[in-house]
Structures are given as structure tokens and as C-alpha cells.
Write an enzyme that holds these catalytic residues in place. Structure first.
Site, PDB file in Angstrom:
ATOM      1  N   TYR A  22       0.794  -1.231   0.000  1.00  0.00           N
ATOM      2  CA  TYR A  22       0.000   0.000   0.000  1.00  0.00           C
ATOM      3  C   TYR A  22       0.830   1.288   0.000  1.00  0.00           C
ATOM      4  CZ  TYR A  22      -3.563  -3.414   1.302  1.00  0.00           C
ATOM      5  OH  TYR A  22      -4.403  -4.508   1.317  1.00  0.00           O
ATOM      6  N   ASN A  73     -13.356   2.807  -1.054  1.00  0.00           N
ATOM      7  CA  ASN A  73     -12.434   1.695  -0.801  1.00  0.00           C
ATOM      8  C   ASN A  73     -12.867   1.107   0.538  1.00  0.00           C
ATOM      9  OD1 ASN A  73     -10.453  -0.148  -0.343  1.00  0.00           O
ATOM     10  ND2 ASN A  73      -8.728   1.249  -0.673  1.00  0.00           N
ATOM     11  N   HIS A  79     -15.046  -7.807   0.621  1.00  0.00           N
ATOM     12  CA  HIS A  79     -15.129  -9.222   0.281  1.00  0.00           C
ATOM     13  C   HIS A  79     -16.283  -9.961   0.950  1.00  0.00           C
ATOM     14  CE1 HIS A  79     -11.349  -8.163  -1.464  1.00  0.00           C
ATOM     15  NE2 HIS A  79     -10.811  -7.899  -0.285  1.00  0.00           N
ATOM     16  N   ASP A  86     -25.880  -3.634   0.470  1.00  0.00           N
ATOM     17  CA  ASP A  86     -27.284  -3.204   0.511  1.00  0.00           C
ATOM     18  C   ASP A  86     -27.392  -1.690   0.665  1.00  0.00           C
ATOM     19  OD1 ASP A  86     -28.080  -5.787   0.182  1.00  0.00           O
ATOM     20  OD2 ASP A  86     -28.833  -6.078   2.214  1.00  0.00           O
ATOM     21  N   HIS A  99      -9.645   0.000  -5.230  1.00  0.00           N
ATOM     22  CA  HIS A  99      -8.628  -0.702  -4.440  1.00  0.00           C
ATOM     23  C   HIS A  99      -7.263  -0.213  -4.876  1.00  0.00           C
ATOM     24  CE1 HIS A  99     -11.677  -3.285  -2.876  1.00  0.00           C
ATOM     25  NE2 HIS A  99     -12.124  -3.457  -4.111  1.00  0.00           N
ATOM     26  N   SER A 101      -4.431  -1.893  -4.307  1.00  0.00           N
ATOM     27  CA  SER A 101      -3.681  -3.039  -4.823  1.00  0.00           C
ATOM     28  C   SER A 101      -4.479  -3.747  -5.916  1.00  0.00           C
ATOM     29  CB  SER A 101      -3.382  -4.016  -3.681  1.00  0.00           C
ATOM     30  OG  SER A 101      -4.589  -4.557  -3.168  1.00  0.00           O
ATOM     31  N   ARG A 110      -9.461 -12.344  -1.885  1.00  0.00           N
ATOM     32  CA  ARG A 110      -9.588 -10.942  -2.324  1.00  0.00           C
ATOM     33  C   ARG A 110     -10.161 -10.827  -3.740  1.00  0.00           C
ATOM     34  NH1 ARG A 110      -6.705  -8.155   1.670  1.00  0.00           N
ATOM     35  NH2 ARG A 110      -4.994  -9.403   2.464  1.00  0.00           N
TER      36      ARG A 110
HETATM   37  C1  DQA Z   1      -7.738  -2.989  -0.416  1.00  0.00           C
HETATM   38  C2  DQA Z   1      -7.713  -4.483  -0.765  1.00  0.00           C
HETATM   39  C3  DQA Z   1      -8.442  -5.303   0.286  1.00  0.00           C
HETATM   40  O1  DQA Z   1      -8.398  -6.678  -0.051  1.00  0.00           O
HETATM   41  C4  DQA Z   1      -7.787  -5.115   1.637  1.00  0.00           C
HETATM   42  O2  DQA Z   1      -8.493  -5.825   2.623  1.00  0.00           O
HETATM   43  C5  DQA Z   1      -7.594  -3.695   2.007  1.00  0.00           C
HETATM   44  C6  DQA Z   1      -7.220  -2.735   0.984  1.00  0.00           C
HETATM   45  C7  DQA Z   1      -6.899  -2.155  -1.399  1.00  0.00           C
HETATM   46  O3  DQA Z   1      -7.014  -0.929  -1.372  1.00  0.00           O
HETATM   47  O4  DQA Z   1      -6.108  -2.711  -2.160  1.00  0.00           O
HETATM   48  O5  DQA Z   1      -7.676  -3.326   3.177  1.00  0.00           O
HETATM   49  O6  DQA Z   1      -9.080  -2.540  -0.509  1.00  0.00           O
END
Ligand code: DQA
Length: 140
Positions: A22, A73, A79, A86, A99, A101, A110
Site C-alpha cells: 500500500y 475503498n 469481500h 445493501d 482498491h 492493490s 480478495r
Molecule cells: C484494499 C484491498 C483489500 O483486499 C484489503 O483488505 C484492504 C485494501 C486495497 O485498497 O487494495 O484493506 O481494498
């Protein structure tokens, strides 16, 4: 145009957790960059972060009539949170899922998002620029 940028669980740890995934910038630093980029685009942005699922739902519900869009985000809530799904489905404000990543290149769990089907679209894998690309999508 008014956009709400919502960050979910553990995103407050950005810059301190899993730096290889990140990055080293804090969420505040990233938000500052998003704000100055938004300014150039003529977009007004507000930021909200919470580690609590219900607070994210309330933020989404409260955006109705106040914002033209949400950049979301949701972190790991992405997940499995049917509650956030909802909440998104219950408002007419378009939500773009983000996201930092590339979740498809990571752990199996993920790869599935319960949010994507009720979102306008999704931007992922571009680090902090995922937020900026999502913001730009509202201008298209
Ligand atoms: C995330 C990806 C998610 O799987 C993870 O739990 C995060 C960050 C991302 O910004 O890549 O906390 O949302």
C-alpha cells in the site's frame, strides 16, 4: 460536483501497514493529494474513514441528495459485507469501487467483491492513483 471519498476498515493504517502493498504515504497525505487533484478538476471532495461497517453504511445512506458520487475503498469489507452492498443498492448516488492493490493478483479471498455488482464501476491496482482515476470517471 461533490464527491465523497469513503475509506473502510484498516485504511487508516495506510503508510504504516504492508508498505510493500500500500506504499509509505499515510491516508492523510493521500487525501491531500486527492483534494488538490480534485481542485484542479473543479470537484469538491469530502473524506470519511471508519473501521466500523455500520458507520460506512450510514455514510453511504447520508450521501443521498448531498453528493453526486462516492469513491469507496471498503478495505476487507469489500469481500464479505452484504450490509455495505445493501447500503449502496439503497441509494441513487453512483458508487465507484476502488482498491489500491491489484486484488486479483493476491490471495484468493480478495478476488471476490460483494460490492462490485451494485457499483457503477471499479478501479484497482494503481495505488493511490486508483482514487484519482475513480474521481475522473465522474467527469466522463
Ligand atoms: C484494499 C484491498 C483489500 O483486499 C484489503 O483488505 C484492504 C485494501 C486495497 O485498497 O487494495 O484493506 O481494498
Amino acid at each position: 460536483m461533490n464527491i465523497l471519498v469513503v475509506n473502510g476498515v484498516n485504511l487508516n493504517m495506510t503508510g504504516r501497514r504492508e508498505k510493500g502493498v500500500y506504499g509509505t504515504q499515510t491516508l492523510r497525505e493521500i487525501n491531500d493529494e486527492i483534494a488538490s487533484f480534485a481542485d484542479k478538476l473543479g470537484i469538491t471532495v469530502k473524506f470519511f474513514q471508519s473501521n466500523l461497517e455500520g458507520e460506512i453504511c450510514t455514510a453511504i445512506q447520508s450521501a443521498e441528495g448531498k453528493y453526486d458520487g462516492i469513491v469507496l475503498n471498503a478495505g476487507a469489507f469489500t469481500h464479505y459485507s452484504y450490509a455495505i452492498r445493501d447500503a449502496i443498492a439503497s441509494v441513487s448516488v453512483p458508487v465507484v469501487e476502488v482498491h489500491m492493490s491489484n486484488v486479483h493478483a493476491r490471495e484468493e479471498f480478495r478476488r471476490n467483491s460483494v460490492l462490485t455488482p451494485v457499483c457503477k464501476g471499479e478501479v484497482l491496482g494503481f495505488g493511490k492513483n486508483s482514487y484519482i482515476l475513480a474521481l475522473e470517471s465522474f467527469l466522463l
